[in-house]
Design a protein around this motif. Structure first.
Motif, PDB file in Angstrom:
ATOM      1  N   VAL A   1       0.862  -1.188   0.000  1.00  0.00           N
ATOM      2  CA  VAL A   1       0.000   0.000   0.000  1.00  0.00           C
ATOM      3  C   VAL A   1       0.889   1.226   0.000  1.00  0.00           C
ATOM      4  O   VAL A   1       1.722   1.411   0.896  1.00  0.00           O
ATOM      5  N   THR A   2       0.739   2.076  -1.023  1.00  0.00           N
ATOM      6  CA  THR A   2       1.556   3.285  -1.120  1.00  0.00           C
ATOM      7  C   THR A   2       0.707   4.444  -1.614  1.00  0.00           C
ATOM      8  O   THR A   2      -0.048   4.302  -2.574  1.00  0.00           O
ATOM      9  N   GLY A   3       0.858   5.587  -0.963  1.00  0.00           N
ATOM     10  CA  GLY A   3       0.090   6.769  -1.346  1.00  0.00           C
ATOM     11  C   GLY A   3       0.933   7.840  -1.977  1.00  0.00           C
ATOM     12  O   GLY A   3       0.428   8.916  -2.303  1.00  0.00           O
ATOM     13  N   GLY A   4       2.227   7.594  -2.177  1.00  0.00           N
ATOM     14  CA  GLY A   4       3.089   8.626  -2.733  1.00  0.00           C
ATOM     15  C   GLY A   4       3.424   9.682  -1.700  1.00  0.00           C
ATOM     16  O   GLY A   4       3.037   9.602  -0.533  1.00  0.00           O
ATOM     17  N   SER A   5       4.128  10.706  -2.145  1.00  0.00           N
ATOM     18  CA  SER A   5       4.581  11.748  -1.218  1.00  0.00           C
ATOM     19  C   SER A   5       3.466  12.702  -0.825  1.00  0.00           C
ATOM     20  O   SER A   5       3.543  13.350   0.214  1.00  0.00           O
ATOM     21  N   LEU A   6       2.398  12.807  -1.645  1.00  0.00           N
ATOM     22  CA  LEU A   6       1.364  13.803  -1.388  1.00  0.00           C
ATOM     23  C   LEU A   6      -0.002  13.204  -1.076  1.00  0.00           C
ATOM     24  O   LEU A   6      -0.851  13.889  -0.512  1.00  0.00           O
ATOM     25  N   GLY A   7      -0.235  11.957  -1.446  1.00  0.00           N
ATOM     26  CA  GLY A   7      -1.591  11.428  -1.349  1.00  0.00           C
ATOM     27  C   GLY A   7      -1.777  10.279  -0.389  1.00  0.00           C
ATOM     28  O   GLY A   7      -2.711   9.487  -0.512  1.00  0.00           O
ATOM     29  N   ALA A   8      -0.892  10.157   0.609  1.00  0.00           N
ATOM     30  CA  ALA A   8      -0.904   8.972   1.463  1.00  0.00           C
ATOM     31  C   ALA A   8      -1.984   9.010   2.548  1.00  0.00           C
ATOM     32  O   ALA A   8      -2.485   7.973   2.967  1.00  0.00           O
ATOM     33  N   ARG A   9      -2.340  10.184   3.028  1.00  0.00           N
ATOM     34  CA  ARG A   9      -3.129  10.283   4.255  1.00  0.00           C
ATOM     35  C   ARG A   9      -4.450   9.515   4.192  1.00  0.00           C
ATOM     36  O   ARG A   9      -4.767   8.736   5.098  1.00  0.00           O
ATOM     37  N   LYS A  10      -5.218   9.710   3.143  1.00  0.00           N
ATOM     38  CA  LYS A  10      -6.532   9.078   3.075  1.00  0.00           C
ATOM     39  C   LYS A  10      -6.410   7.560   2.994  1.00  0.00           C
ATOM     40  O   LYS A  10      -7.167   6.827   3.638  1.00  0.00           O
ATOM     41  N   LEU A  11      -5.458   7.072   2.217  1.00  0.00           N
ATOM     42  CA  LEU A  11      -5.255   5.627   2.134  1.00  0.00           C
ATOM     43  C   LEU A  11      -4.767   5.069   3.464  1.00  0.00           C
ATOM     44  O   LEU A  11      -5.190   3.992   3.890  1.00  0.00           O
ATOM     45  N   ASN A  12      -3.868   5.794   4.120  1.00  0.00           N
ATOM     46  CA  ASN A  12      -3.381   5.350   5.428  1.00  0.00           C
ATOM     47  C   ASN A  12      -4.537   5.187   6.404  1.00  0.00           C
ATOM     48  O   ASN A  12      -4.634   4.183   7.121  1.00  0.00           O
ATOM     49  N   GLU A  13      -5.407   6.175   6.461  1.00  0.00           N
ATOM     50  CA  GLU A  13      -6.518   6.146   7.414  1.00  0.00           C
ATOM     51  C   GLU A  13      -7.501   5.020   7.097  1.00  0.00           C
ATOM     52  O   GLU A  13      -7.985   4.331   8.003  1.00  0.00           O
ATOM     53  N   ALA A  14      -7.799   4.826   5.819  1.00  0.00           N
ATOM     54  CA  ALA A  14      -8.739   3.778   5.441  1.00  0.00           C
ATOM     55  C   ALA A  14      -8.178   2.394   5.745  1.00  0.00           C
ATOM     56  O   ALA A  14      -8.887   1.519   6.253  1.00  0.00           O
ATOM     57  N   LEU A  15      -6.908   2.188   5.449  1.00  0.00           N
ATOM     58  CA  LEU A  15      -6.284   0.891   5.732  1.00  0.00           C
ATOM     59  C   LEU A  15      -6.268   0.621   7.227  1.00  0.00           C
ATOM     60  O   LEU A  15      -6.651  -0.474   7.679  1.00  0.00           O
ATOM     61  N   ARG A  16      -5.843   1.598   8.008  1.00  0.00           N
ATOM     62  CA  ARG A  16      -5.688   1.368   9.441  1.00  0.00           C
ATOM     63  C   ARG A  16      -7.015   1.225  10.162  1.00  0.00           C
ATOM     64  O   ARG A  16      -7.084   0.569  11.218  1.00  0.00           O
ATOM     65  N   ALA A  17      -8.078   1.790   9.616  1.00  0.00           N
ATOM     66  CA  ALA A  17      -9.396   1.645  10.246  1.00  0.00           C
ATOM     67  C   ALA A  17      -9.895   0.206  10.199  1.00  0.00           C
ATOM     68  O   ALA A  17     -10.692  -0.208  11.045  1.00  0.00           O
ATOM     69  N   ARG A  18      -9.422  -0.570   9.210  1.00  0.00           N
ATOM     70  CA  ARG A  18      -9.805  -1.986   9.121  1.00  0.00           C
ATOM     71  C   ARG A  18      -8.568  -2.874   9.073  1.00  0.00           C
ATOM     72  O   ARG A  18      -8.561  -3.903   8.416  1.00  0.00           O
ATOM     73  N   LEU A  19      -7.536  -2.449   9.783  1.00  0.00           N
ATOM     74  CA  LEU A  19      -6.254  -3.145   9.681  1.00  0.00           C
ATOM     75  C   LEU A  19      -6.357  -4.609  10.080  1.00  0.00           C
ATOM     76  O   LEU A  19      -5.786  -5.483   9.419  1.00  0.00           O
ATOM     77  N   ASP A  20      -7.082  -4.910  11.141  1.00  0.00           N
ATOM     78  CA  ASP A  20      -7.190  -6.309  11.569  1.00  0.00           C
ATOM     79  C   ASP A  20      -7.872  -7.161  10.498  1.00  0.00           C
ATOM     80  O   ASP A  20      -7.493  -8.323  10.289  1.00  0.00           O
ATOM     81  N   ASP A  21      -8.882  -6.584   9.815  1.00  0.00           N
ATOM     82  CA  ASP A  21      -9.558  -7.329   8.745  1.00  0.00           C
ATOM     83  C   ASP A  21      -8.620  -7.548   7.557  1.00  0.00           C
ATOM     84  O   ASP A  21      -8.622  -8.619   6.941  1.00  0.00           O
ATOM     85  N   PHE A  22      -7.826  -6.535   7.225  1.00  0.00           N
ATOM     86  CA  PHE A  22      -6.842  -6.712   6.158  1.00  0.00           C
ATOM     87  C   PHE A  22      -5.817  -7.772   6.541  1.00  0.00           C
ATOM     88  O   PHE A  22      -5.449  -8.624   5.730  1.00  0.00           O
ATOM     89  N   LEU A  23      -5.348  -7.722   7.784  1.00  0.00           N
ATOM     90  CA  LEU A  23      -4.301  -8.656   8.212  1.00  0.00           C
ATOM     91  C   LEU A  23      -4.808 -10.090   8.303  1.00  0.00           C
ATOM     92  O   LEU A  23      -4.009 -11.033   8.284  1.00  0.00           O
TER      93      LEU A  23
END
Length: 371
Positions: free
Chosen positions: A201-223
């Motif tokens: 999962v990579t958001g680049g230098s400028l666009g990471a925040r939204k992807l980071n938040e969405a991934l971490r909100a369901r991190l256990d389900d992803f893992l």
């Protein structure tokens, strides 16, 4: 000795191709110098990766697309940059200038035109950025990545070269990437067919925040389904967040080829450099392009091009929620083998090596252009 001046900056995407070109130009007997901004990202990246290349700084404006009082000062900064760049080019006496784009390139390209020097420009995205659109009338030849760009661009010399990918990125080792992330457990080695797929999962230098938040909100389900390599960006790194199977990097340099080699699937923004790097490695990708509210819409065009050819799935930025992201990644996994096969079939016409660009620059440095 023939000499080339490279320019471009503002984001990593405007610098990485230049860095990849340096050894190929030198191998062709061409001396290289770099012109960038005084405090831009390009200065730091060059110092880290090619400290022996002379670096020269000029003034530049930011070329904003929105109202800001600084907009009234920027034309004067650009004019000052043109004068400074013209003086530098007079001292350096290059045979050719290569522009990767970004706001710092504009005064350098204009100065090169004043000096009568040939300029070769490169456009990674499907639609040219503002800096390249301003510079286009002063460019001898423009190299493009997408076939759609060649069809649309009004310029007498447009050359389709495909996506240029750093060679080092193609030399990563999957097992080393898993080791760096702590994924190579004895159990995985004993039963590799049952190891979880690795999701990058990579958001680049400028666009990471939204992807980071969405991934971490369901991190256990992803893992529960994936081992995760998370390139968070400097602002998104959270040293307190530790989970088995979850590995985060604020920014990866030497590790990046191995991390890419370890990935089975990827979630990414749709900057041209990253998506062509993923394509070169045949990694099925879910693209989440920055919206028009956040950008000029170039990532949307890039993503649509890949989606039309069946080379990626796309999730619009406006549709991103933790649940939607998990669902979209699951759908990507189901289609992964078909996407991987299409990427392999399209690779020869899709991906170029840095040598292809270095050949064009070298031809101008020698006083001729390629036919």
């Amino acid at each position: 000795m023939p000499k080339a001046v490279l320019t471009g900056g503002g984001t990593a995407g405007h610098v990485m191709l230049n860095l990849a070109l340096i050894p190929h130009l030198r191998a062709r007997g061409i001396d290289v110098a770099y012109i960038g901004s005084r405090d831009g990202l390009e200065r730091r990246l060059l110092a880290a990766a090619a400290a022996d290349v002379p670096y020269y700084a000029v003034s530049t404006g930011k070329l904003r697309r929105y109202f800001d009082w600084q907009n009234f000062k920027d034309p004067f900064r650009v004019a000052a940059g043109v004068v400074e760049a013209a003086r530098l080019l007079g001292r350096l006496r290059p045979d050719v200038v290569f522009s990767k784009g970004g706001f710092v390139a504009v005064p350098v390209v204009l100065a090169a035109r004043l000096r009568g020097l040939p300029v070769v420009a490169h456009e990674s995205d499907l639609t040219p950025g503002l800096a390249n659109r301003i510079a286009l009338p002063f460019v001898r030849e423009v190299l493009v990545t997408f076939p759609e760009t060649k069809a649309r661009l009004r310029h007498p010399r447009v050359r389709l070269v495909g996506g240029v990918v750093r060679e080092a990125l193609l030399n990563g080792r999957r097992e080393e990437g898993r080791r760096l992330c702590g994924f190579s457990s004895p159990e995985d080695r004993a039963r590799p067919g049952r190891a979880k797929p690795v999701l990058l999962v990579t958001g680049g230098s400028l666009g990471a925040r939204k992807l980071n938040e969405a991934l971490r909100a369901r991190l256990d389900d992803f893992l529960a389904r994936y081992a995760i390599i998370h390139l968070t960006g400097e602002q998104g790194y959270d040293p307190s967040l530790r989970r088995p199977g979850y590995c985060q990097f604020a920014f990866a340099r030497e590790e990046l080829p191995h991390l890419f080699a370890a990935a089975d699937l990827a979630v990414s923004r749709a900057g041209a450099n990253t998506i062509f790097e993923l394509a070169a490695l045949s990694i099925p990708m879910l693209l989440v392009p920055l919206s028009r509210a956040q950008s000029r819409g170039d990532q949307i065009e890039n993503a649509r091009s890949f989606e039309r050819r069946g080379l990626a799935r796309v999730l619009p930025d406006e549709a991103v929620t933790p649940e939607a992201l998990l669902q979209a990644v699951t759908a990507l996994e189901a289609e992964a083998e078909a996407i991987r096969r299409r990427l392999l079939e399209a690779r020869d016409g899709l991906i170029a090596r840095p040598e292809a660009v270095a050949d064009v620059i070298a031809a101008y440095a020698g006083g001729t252009s390629l036919d």
